[in-house]
Design a protein around this motif. Sequence first.
Motif, PDB file in Angstrom:
ATOM      1  N   ASP A 221      -2.389  12.136   2.717  1.00 21.78           N
ATOM      2  CA  ASP A 221      -3.288  10.960   2.616  1.00 21.78           C
ATOM      3  C   ASP A 221      -2.568   9.621   2.183  1.00 21.78           C
ATOM      4  OD1 ASP A 221      -5.661   9.419   2.323  1.00 21.78           O
ATOM      5  OD2 ASP A 221      -5.391   9.404  -0.136  1.00 21.78           O
ATOM      6  N   ARG A 222      -2.912   8.775   3.020  1.00 22.06           N
ATOM      7  CA  ARG A 222      -1.883   7.354   2.778  1.00 22.06           C
ATOM      8  C   ARG A 222      -2.781   6.316   2.342  1.00 22.06           C
ATOM      9  NH1 ARG A 222       2.469   7.038   7.972  1.00 22.06           N
ATOM     10  NH2 ARG A 222       3.099   9.116   7.877  1.00 22.06           N
ATOM     11  N   SER A 223      -3.950   6.227   2.109  1.00 19.61           N
ATOM     12  CA  SER A 223      -4.716   5.316   1.931  1.00 19.61           C
ATOM     13  C   SER A 223      -4.347   4.267   0.644  1.00 19.61           C
ATOM     14  CB  SER A 223      -6.341   5.766   1.455  1.00 19.61           C
ATOM     15  OG  SER A 223      -6.231   6.635   0.288  1.00 19.61           O
ATOM     16  N   ILE A 224      -3.699   4.930  -0.299  1.00 19.22           N
ATOM     17  CA  ILE A 224      -3.290   4.089  -1.292  1.00 19.22           C
ATOM     18  C   ILE A 224      -2.228   3.038  -0.798  1.00 19.22           C
ATOM     19  CG2 ILE A 224      -1.443   5.551  -1.964  1.00 19.22           C
ATOM     20  CD1 ILE A 224      -1.343   4.696  -4.855  1.00 19.22           C
ATOM     21  N   VAL A 225      -1.317   3.292   0.307  1.00 21.35           N
ATOM     22  CA  VAL A 225      -0.630   2.342   0.569  1.00 21.35           C
ATOM     23  C   VAL A 225      -1.080   1.093   0.996  1.00 21.35           C
ATOM     24  CG1 VAL A 225       1.253   1.792   2.485  1.00 21.35           C
ATOM     25  CG2 VAL A 225       0.720   4.070   1.856  1.00 21.35           C
ATOM     26  N   ASP A 226      -2.448   0.801   1.902  1.00 19.00           N
ATOM     27  CA  ASP A 226      -2.975  -0.072   2.157  1.00 19.00           C
ATOM     28  C   ASP A 226      -3.753  -0.745   1.031  1.00 19.00           C
ATOM     29  OD1 ASP A 226      -1.708   0.334   4.664  1.00 19.00           O
ATOM     30  OD2 ASP A 226      -3.211   1.344   5.279  1.00 19.00           O
TER      31      ASP A 226
END
Lengths: 215, 215
Positions: free
Chosen positions: A194-199
């Motif tokens: 999961d990469r949602s925290i990046v954006d």
Amino acid sequence: MSHAGRPRKPSTDQDILRAVAELITERGYPRVTIDEVVERAGTNKPAFYRRFRSLTDVVPRLLASRHGTDEDIDTGTIVGDLVEVQRRQRRLFTDPVVTRGFAGWLADIDAHPERGASFLAEYLGPRRAYTQVILDRAAARGEIAEGADPGWIADLLTGPLIMHVVMPGLAPVDSVLVARSVHAALDALGYRGDRSIVDLEGAVSEQRSGAPDVG
Amino acid sequence: MSHAGRPRKPSTDQDILRAVAELITERGYPRVTIDEVVERAGTNKPAFYRRFRSLTDVVPRLLASRHGTDEDIDTGTIVGDLVEVQRRQRRLFTDPVVTRGFAGWLADIDAHPERGASFLAEYLGPRRAYTQVILDRAAARGEIAEGADPGWIADLLTGPLIMHVVMPGLAPVDSVLVARSVHAALDALGYRGDRSIVDLEGAVSEQRSGAPDVG
DNA sequence: TCATAATGTTACCAATAGTAACGTAAATAT
DNA sequence: ATATTTACGTTACTATTGGTAACATTATGA
């Protein structure tokens, strides 16, 4: 303790650092002169040269006083760690002392290598080494494979930022750039989680501001 | 044609360019003085200042004479095009005039922006714009999706290289670095086709040479 | 009280960027 | 041919700058 003799006036150190920071911000590194520094600091040339061998020596002290107190990073996930690394790098690379002073200072230590040795050992080295720590922990958690080259990951995280700092006409380092660089690093690591925290944290949703790119 | 009056001696221009290139290579940009330049070029200060407003003005001429004759790139595939872009960038960023001169020159034009305007318009802009051309053709061939940001791709291709040029203690720009940067750009573009040419031409198989990284 | 070392002022040297002046040489225009 | 124009190269000059020296004064530790 310490030594015999009259002690240095402590405020002079801070006054010099402040004056150098102001002048770099106002004029850019190559136009900063010692005469102006000591005048604005309310001191004099001998006092300056008792503390620093040259203007080049002031910059590492300046960076340490503004960005030197980094706490360890350990958010528990590779994504969170890289986002935090880049949050700090964004702060560093939008500091006017860096944006207007870094290139000239780098040129100086290229021409006078002995003046940059301490910076290399105390600042650059540890920061690149810290990428290794973050990647090792992520590999131990099973988030990424072992064997990634931390040097290349550091290049991906920092290269685009430095480029925007030193190349004329490019937009300042902003949240879009740091978010993209985190994605690139994760791609290079083969990360598939999961990469949602990046954006969210990096805020790709923010509008890009300031000068547009050249190309 | 041209004008009345005695013409400039053409060899003097070349002599100055050669002298500046040698001195930047030997001493680094901040230690180059006009007196030494004209002495080594076998000319004199007035002749220098008839041709250039300052040392800063010489550098773009120098880069143009060494790296200015780029032919168009159109290998037929996005991978081939990017490999060729990076082959040229590697040549640029291993030129000693660049490795020892670029940071100081960038600092100068930050402090004197009017001296860098032409470089921006004639050199930087077109190169970043060329990334757009390559991506547009790749999208037309269906190799990548439309809408990629060519600015970011250019950042990925050039940022790590510039970083290795300006930061002390890092390895010189080599084939491993350029191959990795091409992979990163292809990742950012979502490219899923064959990449074997990257490591063949970029030669990841070559051993990394020179100074090791700091971290 | 004595030794030590920093204070701030004035003055100085050496290197450097950039310009001015000037007689001379080489081109074009008439 | 002659006049005009402009670069040539030499010398000299100014202004700025980095960096030191000298010195009387002041604050600390032993």
